[in-house]
Design an enzyme around this catalytic site. Structure first.
Site, mmCIF file in Angstrom:
data_model
loop_
_atom_site.group_PDB
_atom_site.id
_atom_site.type_symbol
_atom_site.label_atom_id
_atom_site.label_comp_id
_atom_site.label_asym_id
_atom_site.label_seq_id
_atom_site.Cartn_x
_atom_site.Cartn_y
_atom_site.Cartn_z
ATOM 1 N N SER A 7 0.843 -1.203 -0.071
ATOM 2 C CA SER A 7 -0.144 0.116 -0.055
ATOM 3 C C SER A 7 0.862 1.352 0.208
ATOM 4 O O SER A 7 1.923 1.252 0.648
ATOM 5 C CB SER A 7 -1.082 0.131 1.182
ATOM 6 O OG SER A 7 -0.153 0.316 2.356
ATOM 7 N N ASP A 8 0.572 2.134 -0.797
ATOM 8 C CA ASP A 8 1.177 3.589 -0.321
ATOM 9 C C ASP A 8 0.877 4.189 0.919
ATOM 10 O O ASP A 8 -0.179 3.486 1.621
ATOM 11 C CB ASP A 8 0.543 4.748 -1.390
ATOM 12 C CG ASP A 8 1.367 5.878 -1.616
ATOM 13 O OD1 ASP A 8 2.422 5.870 -0.605
ATOM 14 O OD2 ASP A 8 1.187 6.443 -2.438
ATOM 15 N N TRP A 9 1.783 4.881 1.635
ATOM 16 C CA TRP A 9 1.429 5.182 2.900
ATOM 17 C C TRP A 9 0.135 5.588 3.268
ATOM 18 O O TRP A 9 -0.311 7.012 3.030
ATOM 19 C CB TRP A 9 2.732 5.901 3.593
ATOM 20 C CG TRP A 9 3.852 5.291 3.837
ATOM 21 C CD1 TRP A 9 4.665 5.334 5.150
ATOM 22 C CD2 TRP A 9 4.700 4.134 3.278
ATOM 23 N NE1 TRP A 9 5.679 4.367 5.179
ATOM 24 C CE2 TRP A 9 5.466 3.707 4.050
ATOM 25 C CE3 TRP A 9 4.400 3.457 2.049
ATOM 26 C CZ2 TRP A 9 6.509 2.673 3.334
ATOM 27 C CZ3 TRP A 9 5.139 2.386 1.514
ATOM 28 C CH2 TRP A 9 6.192 2.064 2.482
ATOM 29 N N GLY A 10 -0.709 5.040 4.160
ATOM 30 C CA GLY A 10 -2.232 5.551 4.168
ATOM 31 C C GLY A 10 -3.068 5.152 3.195
ATOM 32 O O GLY A 10 -4.187 5.824 3.419
ATOM 33 N N GLY A 11 -2.641 4.217 2.415
ATOM 34 C CA GLY A 11 -3.536 4.194 1.092
ATOM 35 C C GLY A 11 -4.568 2.883 1.360
ATOM 36 O O GLY A 11 -5.355 2.751 0.561
#
Length: 738
Positions: free
Chosen positions: A261-265
């Site tokens: 995941s992208d960070w916070g995605g």
């Protein structure tokens, strides 16, 4: 007591062995067998642990079984400085500086896949020294609008060019045992409200324009990991999107790596379980600032996932598949005993950064052959512009670096030409640090814009030539993560200062520092325009070497440089930036321009951009002869080659890029006027001629058929156009597909 003593005497040797040579590490077994072995030994807690982060940039291994922690780090232009375990603040280390390589727009502008391989290998060696296992890059999102804040991290507007450049980058990086994490999959073309944008797009545009570079990275480059994007597609976030991840990526393309995941995605536990996410990072944060401290056990794929299994809602089927992929990544990186040693800030890395920067610089305009500057005749040089003294390795979001050195343009020009005068010209950004990294030279300024303009004009009167170093910077709403640009004009007072200088000295060389095009209203008055990108540690040296003629420029634009936003399909169709839904939680952005991105749009509408896709000048001249096809028709499963002689007709050595575009003479469906399908860069001495051969197959003739969800090449007549830019195609061959 005797029973307890016996148990401990049994357990302790096993624990000791796990800390040295794990029992399952049988080198005679292949990786898949070893994965099966390890998976069978792991507890539920251990399985849950390895699919989510334990710190800002690491996820845990399995200590009991001898798997080390997995460390990621931001790229794609260098190894980001370390932050504290659970905070975004700098760790304050003294051994985490790096070589800053040119931004990927510059790499794409080289049109040289060999340099992409060199880039990947060099970056991997820096990562190895810093004990990083996964580099978060490269980025291959398509340049859809020049307002995109993160375009500088990507490889331009054309899916074929991006595909050819990303494959050797990934291969070079992973040849050293460091995983590429190709990002941001997919349709991440907006930075403004990036968590809320829901892309509405045709299947054809998705597959023809926005997915090919990712597909090439997976199927040809063998990428070991992919980063999901923040935005939504079909109303679902791309970090857990069944269509994007399960169907296209894993099923259709056969991806065997890890979706990160992208960070916070990540936004939902059950979607993450079912829809293809393998490794979760950055939840409970916005990916940029502070989040809940020690929230890792509360991640969507942590305790909430474990609870659903314990309650019987899910079995470990999906979990085991995620863990299997993560273990495969372990064996490719942390458990790879064949990895070479790394090097940090080595001479070879600086040489690589310099070569890529020099080949990527694009000479856009050179009236009266003002460049290269004759050092014997050019006694008084004036450099104007804040970008001449501003570090561009600092800022811009996750790609910000702590470079061991950055040669600023003013310093590089001064070192090459001797006594050089300087005027600030304008004030753009006086911030002195970013995320704990200082910008070096002070940017504080107390003078008014009128005073700065007056100084530049007065000094310009006395100069033989003025070098204006301007463009964009890494501040918010420019070339920066998190926000898009708010307009197409150059920021601050640059246009005003340039116009004022031109009134007293027309010998002006404009050097543009950016990852995006911009409106240049004075273009007909300025004799020279150089596109210099964000080019890292060797920026000043690279720029000076091109201005002086030590290096003959050979870069080509990887995107169309529009005269105005009305020439860009995303803006002309009213698509960008989309429309908020009534609940103001989601922005629907319909890509109304479809497949007509960049030169495809300007071609279809008869528009003349400021500078065409593939454009780039040289200090020498080239002549292209008549192209010849090796046959008159291509069987559906065959190939066809085109050979064209290229001659250096000038007085100095140089490189030219032969570009091949395909047109369907008659088509059953709407198709672009032409599409890039092959290219080759060739280096020639004065008077030298080389025959350049470019080969394509039926894939180059294909379009995505939405009715069958398959690629299709229709029989009929086609044209191969060859030249040196998308608007300079001097020879063609006609052939048929039977």
């Amino acid at each position: 007591m005797k029973k307890i003593t016996i148990m401990m005497s049994f357990l302790m040797p096993v624990m000791a062995q796990a800390q040295t040579t794990p029992v399952y590490l049988d080198e005679s077994k292949n990786i898949e067998q070893r994965i099966d072995d390890a998976l069978s030994r792991m507890t539920l807690d251990e399985k849950i642990a390895v699919i989510h982060a334990q710190s800002k940039f690491s996820s845990p291994g399995v200590k009991r079984l001898g798997f080390p922690d997995l460390w990621t780090d931001d790229g794609p232009h260098g190894v980001r400085p370390d932050v504290l375990w659970d905070e975004w603040e700098q760790a304050g280390q003294t051994n985490d500086s790096c070589v800053a390589f040119p931004a990927l727009t510059c790499l794409a502008a080289t049109w040289n896949p060999q340099l992409a391989r060199l880039y990947g290998e060099s970056l991997a060696e820096e990562a190895l020294y810093r004990n990083k296992n996964v580099m978060l890059g490269p980025g291959v999102n398509i340049y859809r609008t020049p307002l995109g804040g993160r375009n500088f991290e990507y490889m331009g507007e054309d899916p074929w060019l991006a595909s050819r450049m990303v494959v050797p980058y990934v291969q070079g990086l992973q040849s050293k045992g460091v995983a590429a994490c190709v990002k941001h999959y997919a349709l991440n073309n907006d930075e403004e409200y990036r968590h809320q944008v829901n892309v509405v797009i045709s299947d054809r545009a998705l597959h023809e324009i926005y997915l090919p570079a990712f597909k090439a990275a997976v199927q040809e480059g063998g990428a070991w990991s992919i980063m999901g994007a923040y935005n939504l597609y079909q109303g679902v976030h791309n970090c857990h999107n069944a269509t994007m991840l399960n169907k296209i990526l894993k099923k259709d393309w056969g991806f065997d790596g890890v979706v990160i995941s992208d960070w916070g995605g990540c936004h939902d536990t059950e979607e993450a379980i079912k829809n293809g996410l393998d490794l979760e990072f950055g939840s409970w944060t916005d990916g940029l600032t502070m989040g809940a401290t020690n929230a890792y056990d509360n991640y969507y794929m942590a305790l909430p996932y474990k609870k659903l299994i314990q309650e019987g809602k899910y079995t470990t089927k999906e979990l085991d598949e995620k863990v299997r992929r993560v273990l495969r990544l372990f064996y490719r990186t942390t458990m790879n005993r064949q990895k070479p040693y790394g090097f940090l800030c080595s001479e070879s890395h600086y040489e690589a950064a310099l070569k890529i920067a020099q080949e990527g610089i694009v000479l856009l305009k050179n009236d009266d052959n003002l460049l290269p500057l004759n050092i014997n005749k050019t006694k008084k040089i004036l450099v104007v512009g804040e970008n001449a003294i501003k570090m561009m390795t600092v800022g811009g979001g996750s790609s910000s670096l702590k470079a061991q050195k950055e040669i600023l343009p003013l310093d590089g020009i001064s070192a090459r030409f001797g006594g050089v005068d300087y005027a600030r010209g304008y004030v753009g950004d006086t911030v002195q640090s970013y995320n704990g990294v200082k910008v070096g030279r002070s940017l504080y300024e107390t003078r008014t814009q009128a005073e700065l303009t007056a100084e530049a004009v007065e000094k310009a009167k006395q100069a033989d030539v003025v070098i204006f170093v301007g463009g964009l910077n890494k501040s918010d709403h420019q070339d920066c993560e998190g926000h898009d640009r708010q307009g197409y004009d150059l920021p601050y007072a640059q246009n005003e200062v340039i116009e004022a200088i031109l009134k007293v000295n027309p010998r002006l060389v404009y050097v543009n520092i950016s990852g995006n095009g911009a409106a240049l209203p004075w273009i007909n008055k300025v004799p020279v325009v150089v596109q210099a990108w964000f080019i890292g540690s060797e920026a000043g040296e690279a720029i000076a070497s091109v201005l002086a003629g030590d290096v003959n420029p050979s870069g080509k634009l990887p995107f169309t440089w529009y005269a105005s936003l009305n020439q860009c399909g995303a803006h002309a169709t009213g698509s960008y930036p989309g429309t908020w839904r009534e609940d103001y939680k989601i922005i629907d952005e319909e890509y109304k321009e479809g497949i007509y991105v960049g030169y495809r749009y300007t071609d279809a509408n008869g528009l003349k951009p400021l500078f065409a896709f593939g454009h780039g000048l040289s200090y020498t001249t080239f002549k292209m002869g008549k192209a010849v096809a090796d046959k008159q028709q291509m069987a559906a499963d065959g190939t066809i080659s085109f050979t064209v002689p290229v001659t250096n007709t000038g007085s100095c050595a140089g490189s030219e890029t032969v570009q091949l575009y395909i047109s369907a003479v008659k088509s059953k469906i709407d198709r672009p006027v032409k599409e890039l399908k092959a290219f080759q860069k060739v280096y020639l001495q004065p008077g030298e001629t080389q025959n350049v051969t470019l080969t394509i197959n039926a894939d180059a003739l294909s379009y995505y058929d939405e009715a069958t969800s398959q690629w299709r090449a229709d029989a009929g007549k086609y044209e191969a156009h060859l030249g040196t830019a998308s608007n300079k195609l001097s020879t063609k061959c006609t052939f048929r597909l039977e």
